[in-house]
Design a protein around this motif. Structure first.
Motif, mmCIF file in Angstrom:
data_model
loop_
_atom_site.group_PDB
_atom_site.id
_atom_site.type_symbol
_atom_site.label_atom_id
_atom_site.label_comp_id
_atom_site.label_asym_id
_atom_site.label_seq_id
_atom_site.Cartn_x
_atom_site.Cartn_y
_atom_site.Cartn_z
ATOM 1 N N SER A 1 -10.583 -1.542 -30.441
ATOM 2 C CA SER A 1 -9.878 -2.243 -29.363
ATOM 3 C C SER A 1 -9.526 -3.683 -29.755
ATOM 4 O O SER A 1 -8.543 -4.237 -29.278
ATOM 5 C CB SER A 1 -10.701 -2.229 -28.084
ATOM 6 N N ASP A 2 -10.320 -4.277 -30.685
ATOM 7 C CA ASP A 2 -10.019 -5.653 -31.089
ATOM 8 C C ASP A 2 -8.746 -5.757 -31.932
ATOM 9 O O ASP A 2 -8.200 -6.834 -32.116
ATOM 10 C CB ASP A 2 -11.219 -6.280 -31.840
ATOM 11 N N ILE A 3 -8.278 -4.629 -32.447
ATOM 12 C CA ILE A 3 -7.025 -4.673 -33.217
ATOM 13 C C ILE A 3 -5.928 -3.860 -32.510
ATOM 14 O O ILE A 3 -4.996 -3.377 -33.131
ATOM 15 C CB ILE A 3 -7.227 -4.166 -34.674
ATOM 16 N N ALA A 4 -6.099 -3.688 -31.190
ATOM 17 C CA ALA A 4 -5.143 -2.915 -30.383
ATOM 18 C C ALA A 4 -4.879 -1.540 -30.996
ATOM 19 O O ALA A 4 -3.739 -1.094 -31.099
ATOM 20 C CB ALA A 4 -3.841 -3.685 -30.179
ATOM 21 N N ASN B 1 -7.620 1.508 -21.394
ATOM 22 C CA ASN B 1 -7.524 0.401 -22.349
ATOM 23 C C ASN B 1 -6.344 -0.481 -21.969
ATOM 24 O O ASN B 1 -5.253 0.036 -21.724
ATOM 25 C CB ASN B 1 -7.301 0.936 -23.774
ATOM 26 N N PRO B 2 -6.558 -1.779 -21.937
ATOM 27 C CA PRO B 2 -5.487 -2.659 -21.491
ATOM 28 C C PRO B 2 -4.240 -2.591 -22.373
ATOM 29 O O PRO B 2 -4.336 -2.510 -23.592
ATOM 30 C CB PRO B 2 -6.112 -4.058 -21.550
ATOM 31 N N VAL B 3 -3.107 -2.585 -21.730
ATOM 32 C CA VAL B 3 -1.811 -2.548 -22.409
ATOM 33 C C VAL B 3 -1.018 -3.751 -21.897
ATOM 34 O O VAL B 3 -1.024 -4.021 -20.689
ATOM 35 C CB VAL B 3 -1.085 -1.217 -22.064
ATOM 36 N N ASP B 4 -0.361 -4.445 -22.796
ATOM 37 C CA ASP B 4 0.417 -5.639 -22.427
ATOM 38 C C ASP B 4 1.387 -5.368 -21.296
ATOM 39 O O ASP B 4 2.136 -4.393 -21.336
ATOM 40 C CB ASP B 4 1.252 -6.091 -23.640
ATOM 41 N N GLY B 5 1.371 -6.214 -20.289
ATOM 42 C CA GLY B 5 2.359 -6.095 -19.220
ATOM 43 C C GLY B 5 2.022 -5.016 -18.205
ATOM 44 O O GLY B 5 2.825 -4.723 -17.325
ATOM 45 N N CYS B 6 0.852 -4.410 -18.304
ATOM 46 C CA CYS B 6 0.472 -3.355 -17.359
ATOM 47 C C CYS B 6 -0.695 -3.856 -16.515
ATOM 48 O O CYS B 6 -1.691 -4.347 -17.041
ATOM 49 C CB CYS B 6 0.054 -2.108 -18.140
ATOM 50 N N ASN B 7 -0.572 -3.756 -15.183
ATOM 51 C CA ASN B 7 -1.598 -4.374 -14.332
ATOM 52 C C ASN B 7 -2.737 -3.437 -13.928
ATOM 53 O O ASN B 7 -3.479 -3.727 -13.008
ATOM 54 C CB ASN B 7 -0.956 -5.019 -13.104
ATOM 55 N N PHE B 8 -2.873 -2.317 -14.613
ATOM 56 C CA PHE B 8 -4.034 -1.463 -14.353
ATOM 57 C C PHE B 8 -5.294 -2.138 -14.878
ATOM 58 O O PHE B 8 -5.231 -2.974 -15.774
ATOM 59 C CB PHE B 8 -3.887 -0.126 -15.082
ATOM 60 N N GLU B 9 -6.448 -1.703 -14.303
ATOM 61 C CA GLU B 9 -7.714 -2.234 -14.812
ATOM 62 C C GLU B 9 -8.694 -1.104 -15.073
ATOM 63 O O GLU B 9 -8.567 -0.011 -14.527
ATOM 64 C CB GLU B 9 -8.324 -3.193 -13.793
ATOM 65 N N ARG B 10 -9.695 -1.443 -15.845
ATOM 66 C CA ARG B 10 -10.743 -0.481 -16.169
ATOM 67 C C ARG B 10 -11.833 -0.560 -15.094
ATOM 68 O O ARG B 10 -12.212 -1.652 -14.690
ATOM 69 C CB ARG B 10 -11.293 -0.872 -17.531
ATOM 70 N N PRO B 11 -12.360 0.570 -14.622
ATOM 71 C CA PRO B 11 -13.437 0.502 -13.625
ATOM 72 C C PRO B 11 -14.718 -0.088 -14.230
ATOM 73 O O PRO B 11 -14.863 -0.113 -15.455
ATOM 74 C CB PRO B 11 -13.668 1.960 -13.239
#
Ligand code: SAH
Length: 354
Positions: free
Chosen positions: A331-334, A294-304
């Motif tokens: 996920s829409d509300i983090a 799941n995307p996290v602010d400032g983190c450049n990982f991605e989901r496959p």
């Protein structure tokens, strides 16, 4: 017993503690049972709604006690019904707690926090970007449940210790909280999951306790080299030792362990990684949960991609049939896994993901 100014805080008190309180103010003992029900199993937001208590007694309670002093400072509801609460304890510290419901199941699952911030520093996790402040007490942990129940008027059926913090680094209070959940909220031990990044000595300690709890392990990589790139705890408790402690837990308790594996694009998502994971877990009784990152602010990982996730799953299924891809909730509300940030002081952007 805790006092708020001159008032007694009732949240977290067991039946016998409530009896002490009740008899201490000259009331008959059975009142404690009534109050206990209203606190944990009904649940009432104020004394005036506790209708089987006499008016006079309710008035007395209003004068000398409060249910809780912890407040909801923010509440967000997602499209799928997931609710994220930002709670503030009386000392001004805040945590996030999430309530998840499922369309086809009656379960109401609370995802709760055990620490203000976290010291583990996992590269993919939003909580790792916060300053660690302190452990929560058992009472503060269960207040998260109490407040959700009071806010929704519904009873929680399942608990996952997958919010902020590392539960096995706040071992005693976490265990105490599970006891209150079981005894006072009447939530079955088998419906309580403790998730850990792998604090090996405390996995052994938990095994010796021999409770019917579910133990979940945040594995996220199939070997030492890869795991230590994203989880600093790997330097202290290497993966082989972690898995050995899981085998011990599974053997001793007869319980299946839940393995959590975040899938991160081009990092740990190859068929080879899946094959290695199968080998590593050979002989262990486990269920496996794949969690697309799941995307996290400032983190450049991605989901496959979904195809890649499916291939990974199929490879795992060669060794063990029951592989679940964790449903993404909120996920829409983090509010999804790893996105709880508690609005605390953030660590400056020196932190890198890769
Ligand atoms: N400290 C405990 C519990 C908190 S995290 C632990 O490490 O298990 C709960 C789960 O969410 C863990 O499996 C964690 O690794 C996972 N998680 C953290 N960040 C995530 C992210 N960005 N995407 C998906 N899952 C994440």
């Amino acid at each position: 017993m805790e006092n708020s100014g001159s008032k007694t805080v009732l949240a977290g008190l067991t039946l016998s503690e409530l009896e002490d309180f009740i008899t201490g103010i000259g009331q008959p003992k059975f009142r404690a049972g009534q109050l206990h029900q209203w606190l944990y199993q009904k649940p009432a937001v104020e004394f005036d709604l506790m209708t089987n208590l006499s008016k006079e007694f309710r008035k007395k309670l209003n004068e000398i006690a409060v249910i809780t002093e912890t407040k909801i400072v923010q509440k967000l509801t997602g499209q799928d019904g997931t609710i994220k609460y930002l709670l503030e304890y009386p000392d001004g510290n805040r945590v996030e707690t999430v309530l998840m419901s499922y369309e086809k199941r009656p379960n109401l699952t609370a995802c709760i926090s055990t620490q203000i911030g976290c010291t583990m520093g996992c590269a993919f996790c939003a909580t790792a970007r916060q300053k660690f402040v302190r452990n929560l007490t058992a009472k503060e942990i269960i207040e998260q449940l109490l407040i959700i129940q009071m806010d929704t008027g519904k009873l929680i059926t399942n608990v996952v210790f997958m919010g902020q913090g590392e539960p096995l680094l706040n071992y005693d209070e976490t265990i105490k909280a599970t006891q209150i959940m079981n005894k006072d909220f009447e939530i079955g031990m088998r419906r309580i999951t403790i998730s850990t990044c792998g604090i090996v000595p405390n996995i052994y300690k938990l095994t010796e306790l021999n409770r019917q709890l579910i133990l979940a392990i945040s594995l996220h990589a199939p070997d030492h080299e890869l795991r230590k790139k994203i989880m600093p705890i790997e330097n202290k408790y290497p993966i082989e030792e972690v898995v050995e402690s899981l085998r011990f837990f599974a053997q001793k308790t007869g319980r299946r362990v839940t393995v959590e594996y975040i899938l991160i694009k081009d990092f740990n998502d190859n068929i080879e990684h899946a094959g290695k994971l199968n080998k590593l877990l050979k002989g262990l009784k486990y269920n496996i949960n794949i969690i697309p990152y799941n995307p996290v602010d400032g983190c450049n990982f991605e989901r496959p991609s979904p195809e890649k996730i499916n291939k990974f799953r199929e490879e795992l299924e060669k060794a063990y049939k029951k592989v679940t891809v964790r449903l993404e909730k909120g996920s829409d509300i983090a509010a999804a896994c790893g996105q709880l940030a508690g609005k605390l002081q953030e660590i400056p952007a020196t932190f890198s993901c890769k």
